[in-house]
Design a protein around this motif. Structure first.
Motif, short mmCIF file in Angstrom:
data_model
loop_
_atom_site.label_atom_id
_atom_site.label_comp_id
_atom_site.label_asym_id
_atom_site.label_seq_id
_atom_site.Cartn_x
_atom_site.Cartn_y
_atom_site.Cartn_z
N SER A 151 0.83 -1.20 0.00
CA SER A 151 0.00 0.00 0.00
C SER A 151 0.86 1.26 0.00
N PHE A 152 2.00 1.23 0.68
CA PHE A 152 2.92 2.36 0.69
C PHE A 152 3.51 2.59 -0.70
N TYR A 153 4.00 1.52 -1.32
CA TYR A 153 4.58 1.63 -2.65
C TYR A 153 3.54 2.11 -3.67
N THR A 154 2.34 1.56 -3.58
CA THR A 154 1.27 1.95 -4.52
C THR A 154 0.98 3.44 -4.44
N ALA A 155 0.91 3.97 -3.21
CA ALA A 155 0.65 5.40 -3.04
C ALA A 155 1.77 6.23 -3.64
N LEU A 156 3.04 5.82 -3.43
CA LEU A 156 4.16 6.54 -4.02
C LEU A 156 4.12 6.46 -5.54
N TYR A 157 3.83 5.30 -6.07
CA TYR A 157 3.79 5.10 -7.52
C TYR A 157 2.73 5.97 -8.18
N LYS A 158 1.60 6.11 -7.51
CA LYS A 158 0.51 6.93 -8.03
C LYS A 158 0.73 8.42 -7.84
N GLY A 159 1.76 8.76 -7.08
CA GLY A 159 2.01 10.16 -6.80
C GLY A 159 1.16 10.74 -5.70
N ASP A 160 0.58 9.88 -4.87
CA ASP A 160 -0.30 10.32 -3.79
C ASP A 160 0.51 10.40 -2.49
N GLU A 161 1.20 11.53 -2.31
CA GLU A 161 2.08 11.67 -1.15
C GLU A 161 1.31 11.71 0.17
N GLU A 162 0.05 12.21 0.15
CA GLU A 162 -0.74 12.25 1.37
C GLU A 162 -1.09 10.84 1.86
N GLU A 163 -1.48 9.97 0.95
CA GLU A 163 -1.80 8.60 1.31
C GLU A 163 -0.53 7.86 1.77
N ALA A 164 0.57 8.10 1.08
CA ALA A 164 1.84 7.49 1.48
C ALA A 164 2.24 7.93 2.89
N ARG A 165 2.03 9.22 3.19
CA ARG A 165 2.35 9.73 4.51
C ARG A 165 1.48 9.08 5.58
N LYS A 166 0.19 8.91 5.30
CA LYS A 166 -0.72 8.27 6.26
C LYS A 166 -0.27 6.83 6.57
N VAL A 167 0.08 6.08 5.51
CA VAL A 167 0.53 4.70 5.69
C VAL A 167 1.82 4.67 6.51
N LEU A 168 2.76 5.55 6.15
CA LEU A 168 4.06 5.57 6.82
C LEU A 168 3.93 5.98 8.28
N ASN A 169 3.12 6.98 8.57
CA ASN A 169 2.92 7.41 9.95
C ASN A 169 2.26 6.32 10.79
N PHE A 184 11.87 12.61 8.79
CA PHE A 184 11.39 11.87 9.95
C PHE A 184 11.75 12.60 11.24
N TYR A 185 10.84 12.53 12.19
CA TYR A 185 11.12 12.95 13.56
C TYR A 185 10.39 12.01 14.49
N LYS A 186 11.14 11.17 15.16
CA LYS A 186 10.59 10.16 16.04
C LYS A 186 9.55 9.33 15.30
N LYS A 187 8.26 9.41 15.70
CA LYS A 187 7.24 8.58 15.07
C LYS A 187 6.39 9.33 14.04
N SER A 188 6.93 10.44 13.53
CA SER A 188 6.21 11.25 12.55
C SER A 188 7.06 11.41 11.29
N CYS A 189 6.37 11.65 10.18
CA CYS A 189 7.08 11.88 8.93
C CYS A 189 6.31 12.90 8.09
N TYR A 190 7.01 13.46 7.13
CA TYR A 190 6.39 14.36 6.15
C TYR A 190 7.00 14.04 4.80
N ILE A 191 6.17 14.05 3.74
CA ILE A 191 6.60 13.68 2.40
C ILE A 191 6.34 14.84 1.45
#
Length: 552
Positions: A412-430, A533-540
Motif C-alpha cells: 500500500s505504501f509503494y502503490t501510493a508513491l507510484y501513483k504520486g499520492d504523497e498524502e496517502e503514502a504519509r498516512k501509511v508511513l505514519n 522523519f522525527y521520532k514517530k512522525s514523517c512528512y513527504i
C-alpha cells in the motif's frame, strides 16, 4: 585448566570429568527441612543440574557415588550427611514435554514413567508387592497404562518403593510447568491442567509414602490450577530469601570464574551484559551466558553476545509483543531507554491470566526478562531490563515484529508513491511508525533501513551514483516505460522542522539531478520524494517530472 560445563546437566558427569563446578550443595541443606517445595527460576539458571545433584545425594541407588560430594560444602554438614543415599528417589524432568497435541504429551509422559520403572526394575519381582501391583508396574514399563492409571503413576510407584525398601520416597520433578506452556501455546491448556492436577495432587498431597517432593520451574502456577489442596507446599521464587544464591552465579562466584580462566579484565563487560538479576537481595549473573562468554573468550576473542536468546523460549514473549496494546508499547519505550516502570506483581499465575496485559510483567519478571529495581509497596515494584543481553533479545523480538508490520503494509505504501499520492503514502508511513518503539527511532540509520525494508520487494537500491551525487533510495522499474522512484531521507531535529526538512530533501533531488541521471539512461518517468522523519512522525514532499522540467 578445567573444562567448562556448558550444557552439562548430570551432576555425576560434571564431577567425574572434573568440569569447573560452582558449589551449590547448600541447596541440599535447604531442602532437608521441606516436605513439598517449588523453586522457580528463569531457564538456564541451573535448575536441572541442581535436581541431578539432589538425586545423587539422596538416592539409595547411588551409594557408590557418595564420593561425588567429597570436599563440597555439604560434606561439612554432619546432620545433612545422615540422609545421604538413604531414600528411593523418583527423578523426572518434564522439560521435553513440548508436544503440539495433548495425545503426544501423554505419550511422552508414558515414556518418562516407563524409564522410572526401568530404573527400579527390582520392583517387578518384589515379594513385598502384590501381583496386581507388579502387573500395574509392567503396564507402566510397557507404556500400556490407560490415562486414568497414568495420572496415579507417581503415587503408585512411590508407594511400591516404600513397600519394597521400607523407606519414604523422594520425588524430584524438574521443569514442571513446561507442559503447561506448550499446552497454552498450542490450544489444549484445559486438558493438560486437568491431567497434571491429578498427577501432582495424588503424588504430593495424599501420599503417605512421600518423604519429600521438590519441584522446579519458571513460574509459580496458581494452586487452584494444579496444586489444589497442597497445604504443605512452600514456594521459593526470586522474591524469597531462602536459596537465593543456589541458582545462577553470584558476583563473587563470577569473579572467581573469570580469575580461574585469566579473564578478570573482562569483568566489567560480563557485568554489563550478564549481571543485573536480583534474587531477593542477592545479585545474580546468568550462569549459562557467563560460561558461554568465557568459553568464547578462550577459543576466539571475548566479544559479548546474547547467548541466552539462542536457548529457545522467546516465542511467548513475541506473542505478547505482537498482541500488545499502545500502553504496553509505550511502557516498553521506557524500558528500552533504561528507565523503570512501576507494576503490580502477581506471584501466582495461570497461563490464561497472562492474556491480561497487567499480568504480562509478572511473567517477564519471573522468567528473567525483567528485574526488580526496588519495591514501592506490597507486591508493587519498579521493573527494569536487567542487562545488555536481555536488551538485545528485546531488540531482536521487536525487530521481527516490526518487520512483519512493514511487510503487511509495504504494498500500500509503494502503490501510493507510484501513483504520486504523497498524502496517502504519509498516512501509511505514519501509521507504521506509530507502532515502532522509540529505541529504534533514536538510531540515525533506522529510517533509511526502515524504508529499504518497506520497498525491498520492488527492486530497491540505495546509495548509488546518479546525476551529480548519491541518492538515498531508488526503485528502478524493470521496463524503461514504467515509473521509477527516487527517495531522499532527512532526520529532522524537531516536529516543527519536519516539513522544511522534507522540502529540503526534495530540493536536493532536483539540485543534484538524481532523476536526470536515469533519464539519460533511457528511462522516461520518475517521481522524486523528500521524506523527513522525527521520532514517530514523517512528512513527504513530492517532486514530479513537471517540476523538474520547469526548474531546469
Amino acid at each position: 585448566m578445567k573444562m567448562l560445563p556448558i550444557g552439562i546437566e548430570n551432576f555425576k558427569e560434571l564431577i567425574d570429568n572434573k568440569y569447573y563446578y560452582v558449589d551449590k550443595t547448600a541447596l541440599i541443606k535447604d531442602v532437608s527441612s521441606e516436605k513439598v517445595a517449588l523453586y522457580t527460576r528463569p531457564r538456564r539458571f541451573g535448575k536441572t543440574l541442581n535436581m541431578s545433584m539432589l538425586y545423587y545425594f539422596f538416592s539409595n541407588k547411588e551409594k557408590e557415588n557418595s564420593y561425588l560430594f567429597n570436599g563440597l560444602e555439604i560434606s561439612k554438614d554432619k546432620e545433612a550427611c545422615k540422609h545421604q543415599n538413604q531414600y528411593p528417589v523418583l527423578f523426572l524432568t518434564l522439560k521435553d514435554m513440548k508436544r503440539n497435541h495433548f495425545e503426544a504429551q501423554i505419550d511422552k509422559f508414558k515414556s518418562i514413567i516407563s524409564m522410572l520403572v526401568d530404573q527400579y526394575a527390582e520392583l517387578l519381582d518384589s515379594p513385598k508387592l502384590r501381583e496386581s501391583e507388579r502387573k500395574l508396574l509392567s503396564q507402566y514399563l510397557n507404556e500400556a497404562a490407560p490415562v486414568n492409571k497414568l495420572m496415579d503413576a507417581l503415587f503408585n510407584i512411590s508407594v511400591f518403593l516404600e513397600k519394597h525398601y521400607e523407606q519414604k520416597t523422594i520425588v524430584l520433578i524438574d521443569e514442571y510447568d513446561v507442559p503447561l506452556q506448550s499446552a497454552y501455546l498450542n490450544g489444549y491448556y484445559d486438558e493438560m491442567i486437568e491431567f497434571l492436577r491429578n498427577v501432582f495432587s495424588t503424588a504430593l498431597k495424599t501420599n503417605d509414602a512421600l518423604g519429600k517432593g521438590i519441584l522446579t520451574g519458571c513460574l509459580r502456577i496458581a494452586k487452584e490450577s494444579v496444586f489444589t489442596g497442597l497445604n504443605n507446599f512452600n514456594v521459593y521464587s526470586i522474591l524469597q530469601r531462602k536459596s537465593s544464591s543456589c541458582f545462577g552465579f553470584t558476583s563473587e562466584e563470577t569473579k572467581e570464574l573469570l580469575e580461574s580462566y585469566d579473564m578478570i579484565s573482562c569483568e566489567a563487560t560480563v557485568k554489563e551484559w550478564y549481571d543485573g538479576y536480583l534474587f531477593n537481595q542477592t545479585e545474580v549473573y546468568n550462569p549459562w551466558s557467563v560460561l558461554k562468554y568465557v568459553k568464547k573468550g578462550m577459543e576466539e576473542s571475548p566479544v559479548p553476545e546474547s547467548f541466552w536468546a539462542n536457548t529457545s523460549g522467546n516465542e511467548i514473549i513475541y506473542r505478547y509483543i505482537q498482541q500488545g496494546t499502545a500502553q504496553m508499547k509505550a511502557e516498553f519505550d521506557e524500558l528500552m531507554k533504561g528507565n523503570a516502570i512501576e507494576k503490580n506483581i502477581k506471584s501466582e499465575l495461570t497461563y490464561r491470566e497472562m492474556d491480561d496485559i497487567d499480568n504480562i510483567y509478572s511473567f517477564l519478571l519471573f522468567t528473567g526478562y525483567l528485574k526488580i529495581e526496588k519495591s514501592s509497596d506490597l507486591y508493587r515494584y519498579y521493573l527494569k531490563i536487567p542487562n545488555k543481553e536481555i536488551e538485545m533479545i528485546y531488540v531482536q523480538i521487536f525487530s521481527q515484529w516490526f518487520d512483519a508490520v512493514i511487510k503487511k503494509n509495504s504494498t500500500s505504501f509503494y502503490t501510493a508513491l507510484y501513483k504520486g499520492d504523497e498524502e496517502e503514502a504519509r498516512k501509511v508511513l505514519n501509521a507504521i511508525l506509530f507502532q515502532s518503539i522509540s529505541y529504534f527511532d533514536a538510531k540515525e540509520d533506522f529510517y533509511h533501513g526502515f524504508l529499504t525494508g518497506m520497498l525491498q520487494e520492488f527492486h530497491v537500491i540505495s546509495n548509488r551514483e546518479s546525476g551529480m551525487g548519491r541518492f538515498d533510495l531508488a526503485v528502478i522499474p524493470d521496463d524503461f516505460s514504467k515509473r521509477g522512484l527516487i527517495i531522499e531521507c532527512k532526520h529532522a531535529a524537531s516536529l516543527r522542522s519536519l516539513k522544511a526538512e522534507s522540502e529540503a530533501a526534495a530540493e536536493q533531488i532536483r539540485e543534484k539531478q538524481y532523476i536526470e541521471g536515469y533519464l539519460a539512461d533511457g528511462y522516461t518517468d520518475f517521481i522524486g520524494y523528500g521524506i523527513a522523519f522525527y521520532k514517530k512522525s514523517c512528512y513527504i514532499t513530492k517532486l514530479n517530472m513537471k517540476q523538474i522540467k520547469e526548474k531546469n
